[in-house]
Design a protein around this motif. Structure first.
Motif, PDB file in Angstrom:
ATOM      1  N   THR A 130     -20.643  12.009  10.406  1.00 32.22           N
ATOM      2  CA  THR A 130     -21.179  12.391   8.973  1.00 32.22           C
ATOM      3  C   THR A 130     -20.226  12.924   8.178  1.00 32.22           C
ATOM      4  O   THR A 130     -20.624  13.617   7.092  1.00 32.22           O
ATOM      5  CB  THR A 130     -22.484  13.540   9.508  1.00 32.22           C
ATOM      6  N   HIS A 131     -18.868  12.996   8.511  1.00 32.44           N
ATOM      7  CA  HIS A 131     -17.730  13.524   7.821  1.00 32.44           C
ATOM      8  C   HIS A 131     -17.926  14.921   7.721  1.00 32.44           C
ATOM      9  O   HIS A 131     -17.760  15.634   6.452  1.00 32.44           O
ATOM     10  CB  HIS A 131     -17.539  12.895   6.384  1.00 32.44           C
ATOM     11  N   PRO A 132     -17.855  15.672   8.746  1.00 39.20           N
ATOM     12  CA  PRO A 132     -17.924  17.223   8.754  1.00 39.20           C
ATOM     13  C   PRO A 132     -16.463  17.849   8.624  1.00 39.20           C
ATOM     14  O   PRO A 132     -15.630  17.110   9.036  1.00 39.20           O
ATOM     15  CB  PRO A 132     -18.760  17.511   9.709  1.00 39.20           C
ATOM     16  N   ARG A 133     -16.593  19.052   8.325  1.00 42.15           N
ATOM     17  CA  ARG A 133     -15.309  19.858   8.477  1.00 42.15           C
ATOM     18  C   ARG A 133     -14.969  20.181   9.967  1.00 42.15           C
ATOM     19  O   ARG A 133     -15.918  20.932  10.614  1.00 42.15           O
ATOM     20  CB  ARG A 133     -15.187  20.958   7.653  1.00 42.15           C
ATOM     21  N   LEU A 134     -14.389  19.486  10.873  1.00 35.80           N
ATOM     22  CA  LEU A 134     -14.403  19.507  12.072  1.00 35.80           C
ATOM     23  C   LEU A 134     -13.920  21.152  12.889  1.00 35.80           C
ATOM     24  O   LEU A 134     -14.463  21.548  13.784  1.00 35.80           O
ATOM     25  CB  LEU A 134     -13.306  18.657  12.951  1.00 35.80           C
ATOM     26  N   GLY A 135     -13.336  21.987  11.706  1.00 32.24           N
ATOM     27  CA  GLY A 135     -13.086  23.339  12.090  1.00 32.24           C
ATOM     28  C   GLY A 135     -14.319  24.079  12.412  1.00 32.24           C
ATOM     29  O   GLY A 135     -14.214  25.298  12.773  1.00 32.24           O
ATOM     30  N   SER A 136     -15.547  23.644  11.735  1.00 32.80           N
ATOM     31  CA  SER A 136     -16.413  24.408  11.651  1.00 32.80           C
ATOM     32  C   SER A 136     -17.415  24.088  12.811  1.00 32.80           C
ATOM     33  O   SER A 136     -18.432  24.715  13.115  1.00 32.80           O
ATOM     34  CB  SER A 136     -17.345  24.144  10.487  1.00 32.80           C
ATOM     35  N   LEU A 137     -17.101  23.188  13.752  1.00 30.61           N
ATOM     36  CA  LEU A 137     -17.870  22.545  15.096  1.00 30.61           C
ATOM     37  C   LEU A 137     -17.190  23.083  16.311  1.00 30.61           C
ATOM     38  O   LEU A 137     -15.995  23.317  16.197  1.00 30.61           O
ATOM     39  CB  LEU A 137     -18.049  21.161  14.697  1.00 30.61           C
ATOM     40  N   SER A 138     -18.018  22.999  17.258  1.00 35.96           N
ATOM     41  CA  SER A 138     -17.311  23.344  18.421  1.00 35.96           C
ATOM     42  C   SER A 138     -18.450  22.466  19.600  1.00 35.96           C
ATOM     43  O   SER A 138     -19.417  22.193  19.242  1.00 35.96           O
ATOM     44  CB  SER A 138     -17.312  24.702  18.958  1.00 35.96           C
ATOM     45  N   GLY A 139     -17.800  22.442  20.650  1.00 34.09           N
ATOM     46  CA  GLY A 139     -18.763  22.103  21.840  1.00 34.09           C
ATOM     47  C   GLY A 139     -19.084  20.585  21.731  1.00 34.09           C
ATOM     48  O   GLY A 139     -18.608  19.805  21.319  1.00 34.09           O
ATOM     49  N   SER A 140     -20.702  20.458  22.081  1.00 30.26           N
ATOM     50  CA  SER A 140     -21.296  19.359  21.880  1.00 30.26           C
ATOM     51  C   SER A 140     -21.586  18.786  20.627  1.00 30.26           C
ATOM     52  O   SER A 140     -21.380  17.630  20.372  1.00 30.26           O
ATOM     53  CB  SER A 140     -22.740  19.333  22.608  1.00 30.26           C
ATOM     54  N   ARG A 141     -21.397  19.537  19.520  1.00 34.30           N
ATOM     55  CA  ARG A 141     -21.549  19.149  18.085  1.00 34.30           C
ATOM     56  C   ARG A 141     -20.209  18.504  17.654  1.00 34.30           C
ATOM     57  O   ARG A 141     -20.395  17.314  16.989  1.00 34.30           O
ATOM     58  CB  ARG A 141     -21.960  20.346  17.217  1.00 34.30           C
ATOM     59  N   LEU A 142     -19.164  18.866  18.143  1.00 35.77           N
ATOM     60  CA  LEU A 142     -17.720  18.326  17.851  1.00 35.77           C
ATOM     61  C   LEU A 142     -17.804  17.143  18.800  1.00 35.77           C
ATOM     62  O   LEU A 142     -17.360  16.094  18.185  1.00 35.77           O
ATOM     63  CB  LEU A 142     -16.714  19.337  18.196  1.00 35.77           C
ATOM     64  N   THR A 143     -17.996  17.121  19.986  1.00 38.29           N
ATOM     65  CA  THR A 143     -17.885  15.710  20.663  1.00 38.29           C
ATOM     66  C   THR A 143     -19.013  14.768  20.015  1.00 38.29           C
ATOM     67  O   THR A 143     -18.569  13.508  19.969  1.00 38.29           O
ATOM     68  CB  THR A 143     -18.195  16.009  22.066  1.00 38.29           C
ATOM     69  N   ASP A 144     -19.914  15.069  19.816  1.00 37.94           N
ATOM     70  CA  ASP A 144     -20.972  14.069  19.120  1.00 37.94           C
ATOM     71  C   ASP A 144     -20.359  13.568  17.868  1.00 37.94           C
ATOM     72  O   ASP A 144     -20.617  12.286  17.749  1.00 37.94           O
ATOM     73  CB  ASP A 144     -22.310  14.700  18.973  1.00 37.94           C
ATOM     74  N   GLU A 145     -19.745  14.224  17.052  1.00 35.50           N
ATOM     75  CA  GLU A 145     -19.175  13.817  15.923  1.00 35.50           C
ATOM     76  C   GLU A 145     -17.944  12.721  16.188  1.00 35.50           C
ATOM     77  O   GLU A 145     -17.859  11.642  15.422  1.00 35.50           O
ATOM     78  CB  GLU A 145     -18.497  14.740  14.628  1.00 35.50           C
ATOM     79  N   ILE A 146     -17.041  13.082  17.032  1.00 36.71           N
ATOM     80  CA  ILE A 146     -15.909  12.603  17.178  1.00 36.71           C
ATOM     81  C   ILE A 146     -16.059  11.404  18.285  1.00 36.71           C
ATOM     82  O   ILE A 146     -15.611  10.268  17.895  1.00 36.71           O
ATOM     83  CB  ILE A 146     -14.824  13.463  17.853  1.00 36.71           C
ATOM     84  N   ALA A 147     -16.555  11.615  19.445  1.00 40.78           N
ATOM     85  CA  ALA A 147     -17.009  10.617  20.361  1.00 40.78           C
ATOM     86  C   ALA A 147     -17.934   9.805  19.921  1.00 40.78           C
ATOM     87  O   ALA A 147     -17.872   8.564  20.120  1.00 40.78           O
ATOM     88  CB  ALA A 147     -16.830  11.047  21.773  1.00 40.78           C
ATOM     89  N   GLY A 148     -18.994  10.320  19.377  1.00 39.23           N
ATOM     90  CA  GLY A 148     -20.215   9.581  19.051  1.00 39.23           C
ATOM     91  C   GLY A 148     -19.922   8.461  18.062  1.00 39.23           C
ATOM     92  O   GLY A 148     -20.484   7.622  17.712  1.00 39.23           O
ATOM     93  N   SER A 149     -18.807   8.752  17.274  1.00 34.99           N
ATOM     94  CA  SER A 149     -18.471   7.692  16.128  1.00 34.99           C
ATOM     95  C   SER A 149     -18.055   6.355  16.973  1.00 34.99           C
ATOM     96  O   SER A 149     -18.255   5.336  16.410  1.00 34.99           O
ATOM     97  CB  SER A 149     -17.415   8.349  15.040  1.00 34.99           C
ATOM     98  N   ALA A 150     -17.144   6.533  17.808  1.00 33.49           N
ATOM     99  CA  ALA A 150     -16.971   5.427  18.629  1.00 33.49           C
ATOM    100  C   ALA A 150     -17.954   4.632  19.243  1.00 33.49           C
ATOM    101  O   ALA A 150     -18.018   3.189  19.290  1.00 33.49           O
ATOM    102  CB  ALA A 150     -15.800   5.811  19.830  1.00 33.49           C
ATOM    103  N   VAL A 151     -19.030   5.457  19.826  1.00 33.45           N
ATOM    104  CA  VAL A 151     -20.016   4.742  20.362  1.00 33.45           C
ATOM    105  C   VAL A 151     -20.884   3.765  19.353  1.00 33.45           C
ATOM    106  O   VAL A 151     -21.239   3.030  19.616  1.00 33.45           O
ATOM    107  CB  VAL A 151     -20.816   5.763  21.039  1.00 33.45           C
TER     108      VAL A 151
END
Length: 253
Positions: A130-151
């Motif tokens: 969703t194009h978030p600022r990654l510095g504002s995320l952590s844990g499962s939300r961060l993983t969902d954005e980064i790894a989930g995009s590849a999925v």
């Protein structure tokens, strides 16, 4: 000299994420001239050959890549990587439903078009969901954005991406580690050329927006070109520092 070029939209708005199609066409003519080798992103960091080399990247997967860039790149057999915001395909760049008055609201490619680009030989990379600022995320939300995009990308185009681009160029230790665990290569917005042994998941890039004036890209690798890049990078750091101080001041107030 080796470097990655970063493009976003190809349009006539003059915005900070835009390069006009006429100038892009001149870039392609120079890139196809043979004066510099144009490599896929995944090959550039480990390239051991002497001489100039460049990789081309396009953030956000705007429809202008399909209409403007792809035909020219195919004509000259030039490779490129398109970084897709996998949860916004077919939508617009109003990230999080918020528009930026400095940036035009532009259409993004849908999965059908992205799949065709992949079949045509362009590399599809990930740019979060969703194009978030990654510095504002952590844990499962961060993983969902980064790894989930590849999925998402693998599910729609049949190939798992090996490259990633950090939205806004924003980095944090947790995001970098997550990217390292899911991708082989990742691009920042650190404005510089390669300086030697680069961390493959923190690759710097040159913003094509700064090469809008005639013959600016043709000066590639010259002392004047490198001085210009350093000046731009210094000015960007100063602006970033000022913004951080202003935000800190508002927080204290």
């Amino acid at each position: 000299m080796k470097a990655v070029l970063m493009y976003h939209s190809l349009d006539d708005s003059g915005s900070a994420i835009s390069l006009d199609p006429k100038t892009f066409s001149s870039h392609v003519r120079w890139l196809a001239s043979g004066l510099v080798r144009v490599l896929p992103l995944e090959l550039l960091p480990g390239d051991a050959e002497d001489g100039d080399a460049v990789a081309l990247t396009f953030d956000d997967a705007f429809t202008s890549f399909e209409s403007v860039a792809a035909p020219l790149l195919r004509e000259h057999d030039l490779p490129a990587t398109v970084f897709v915001v996998s949860g916004r395909t077919g939508g617009t760049n109003s990230w999080g439903g918020v528009t930026d008055p400095r940036i035009p609201t532009l259409q993004l490619l849908d999965w059908e078009a992205i799949g065709k680009l992949c079949r045509d030989g362009f590399t599809i990379g990930a740019h979060t969901r969703t194009h978030p600022r990654l510095g504002s995320l952590s844990g499962s939300r961060l993983t969902d954005e980064i790894a989930g995009s590849a999925v998402d990308i693998e599910a729609h185009v049949g190939a798992r991406p090996t490259s990633f681009a950090y939205p806004y160029g924003e980095l944090c230790a947790e995001a970098i580690e997550c990217v390292r665990n899911n991708y082989g290569y990742a691009c920042t917005t650190d404005l510089r050329v390669f300086s030697g042994d680069e961390d493959f998941v923190m690759l710097p890039r040159l913003d094509a927006y700064y090469f809008r004036t005639p013959a600016s890209i043709e000066a590639w690798g010259s002392p004047a070109f490198l001085r210009s890049v350093r000046r731009r990078a210094f000015a960007r750091r100063v602006r970033s520092h000022i913004r951080e101080r202003l935000q800190l001041g508002k927080g204290i107030a």
